[in-house]
Design an enzyme around this catalytic site. Structure first.
Site: not given
Ligand code: DHB
Length: 314
Positions: A47, A132
Site C-alpha cells: 500500500k 493519489c
C-alpha cells in the site's frame, strides 16, 4: 507442465509471473502481504506509504460496483517503517521482489521517506505515487507538470536505487507528450499506468445518494470503466518514453485477455487492482495467469516478448 513462460524482468529483477497486485487493495497489513507472498503473483507491492501511520478517511470509503469500484480511502497505511521492517523480516525467504509504494503528502515528506529508504538495506524498486486522488486539499502531482519536474529533480539529486512512477491517467495527446518529455530526463526505471480515474461519482438510485462518505461521494474509479483509458496510457507511454523505461500496466484487468491487451500495448508486467477486491487473492492470480497462458498457447506464443508492444494499426 505448460511451456508458456510468464516471466519478465522489471528494473533488472526477475518476476516468475508478470502479474502482481496493484498498490492499494489488500496490501496494507502483515496478513495482507503474507497472503500476497504465498500467492502466485510474480511480485508484491505495498500500500502507498506515508512517513507515519495513517487511519485514512471515514467509512464507507470503498464500494464494489457492478462494472468496477469507487474508493476514497485517504491513504490508510502503517507508515514507511512498517514496510521496511516487513522487508527486513522476510528478506531471507523472499522468493519474489517486494516493491514499496511511496505517497508522501508533500514534496518534503516524499524526500524524507526516500532518504530513509535510500539509507536502508532495501534494494527492490520503489513506485513513487504521484497520482493519489483522495486526499482533500492535495492535488494529484501528476496533473501539475511543473511540480512533477520539480519533484523528480529533487528526488534524483540523491536517490540512486531503482525507482518508478505511478501515473494518473491522461486523456489528451499533448499531455502524454508533455509528461513523457519530463520523465525522459530522469533515470526512471519504469512507469505504472494508471492509477484510478480520479473523482468520479457513483450513485445509489434507491437512496438517491452517493455511495462513499469522504469528499461528498467523489472517489477514484477502477475496474471495467477504466480499461480503455488504461490501455491508451500504456500504449502512449510505451511509444513516447525512452526504450529503457518499462511500462507496468494497471487498469481494468480481470481476466487473461485483459492482461494480454495490456502487454500488446507495451506493458512488461501488469497489476491487478479492483479484481483483487472482488475475488479471493490466491484464486485471482491463478485464474488470470492460466487464462493468459491459454490465450498465448492458442495464439502460438510462448513468452511475452513474442507479442509485447506489437499492437497493429489498421
Ligand atoms: C489512495 C488512493 C489512490 O488511488 C492512491 O494512489 C493512493 C492512495 C487512497 O485513497 O488511499
Amino acid at each position: 507442465m505448460s511451456n508458456i513462460d510468464l516471466s519478465t524482468q522489471i528494473s533488472g529483477f526477475k518476476l516468475d509471473n508478470l502479474i502482481f497486485n496493484a498498490s492499494g487493495p489488500r496490501c496494507t497489513t502483515k496478513e495482507d502481504l503474507d497472503i500476497l507472498l504465498q500467492s502466485s503473483a510474480g511480485a508484491i507491492i505495498s500500500k502507498s506509504s506515508t512517513a507515519q501511520l495513517r487511519e485514512g478517511n471515514p467509512s464507507p470509503r470503498y464500494i464494489d460496483v457492478p462494472l468496477g469500484s469507487i474508493n476514497s480511502m485517504g491513504l490508510p497505511n502503517l507508515g514507511i517503517d512498517f514496510y521496511l521492517d516487513y522487508f527486513r523480516q522476510n528478506q531471507e525467504t523472499l522468493t519474489k521482489p517486494m516493491f514499496i509504494s511511496v505517497a508522501g503528502l508533500s514534496l518534503d515528506e516524499n524526500l524524507d521517506i526516500l532518504h530513509k529508504i535510500h539509507t536502508s538495506d532495501f534494494f527492490f524498486p520503489v513506485e513513487l505515487n504521484l497520482s493519489c486522488p483522495n486526499v482533500p486539499g492535495k492535488p494529484q502531482t501528476g496533473y501539475d507538470f511543473e511540480r512533477t519536474q520539480e519533484v523528480l529533480e529533487k528526488v534524483f539529486e540523491f536517490y540512486k536505487k531503482p525507482l518508478g512512477i505511478k501515473l494518473p491517467p491522461y486523456f489528451d495527446l499533448i499531455h502524454f507528450e508533455q509528461m513523457a518529455a519530463i520523465l525522459n530526463q530522469f533515470p526512471i526505471q519504469f512507469v505504472t499506468c494508471v492509477n484510478s480515474i480520479g473523482n468520479g461519482l457513483y450513485i445509489d438510485i434507491a437512496n438517491e445518494s452517493v455511495v462513499i462518505k469522504p469528499k461528498n461521494g467523489f472517489g477514484g474509479i477502477g475496474g471495467d470503466y477504466i480499461k480503455p483509458t488504461a490501455l491508451a496510457n500504456v500504449r502512449q507511454f510505451y511509444t513516447l518514453l525512452r526504450k529503457d523505461i518499462q511500462i507496468i500496466g494497471c487498469g481494468g484487468i480481470k481476466n487473461g485477455q485483459d492482461a494480454f491487451e495490456h502487454i500488446l500495448c507495451g506493458a512488461s508486467a501488469v497489476q491487478i487492482g479492483t479484481q483483487l477486491m472482488k475475488e479471493d487473492v490466491t484464486t485471482c492470480f491463478e485464474r488470470i495467469s492460466q487464462e493468459l497462458r491459454d490465450l498465448m498457447q492458442q495464439k502460438g506464443y510462448t513468452k511475452i516478448d513474442d507479442f509485447k508492444g506489437k499492437l497493429k494499426s489498421l
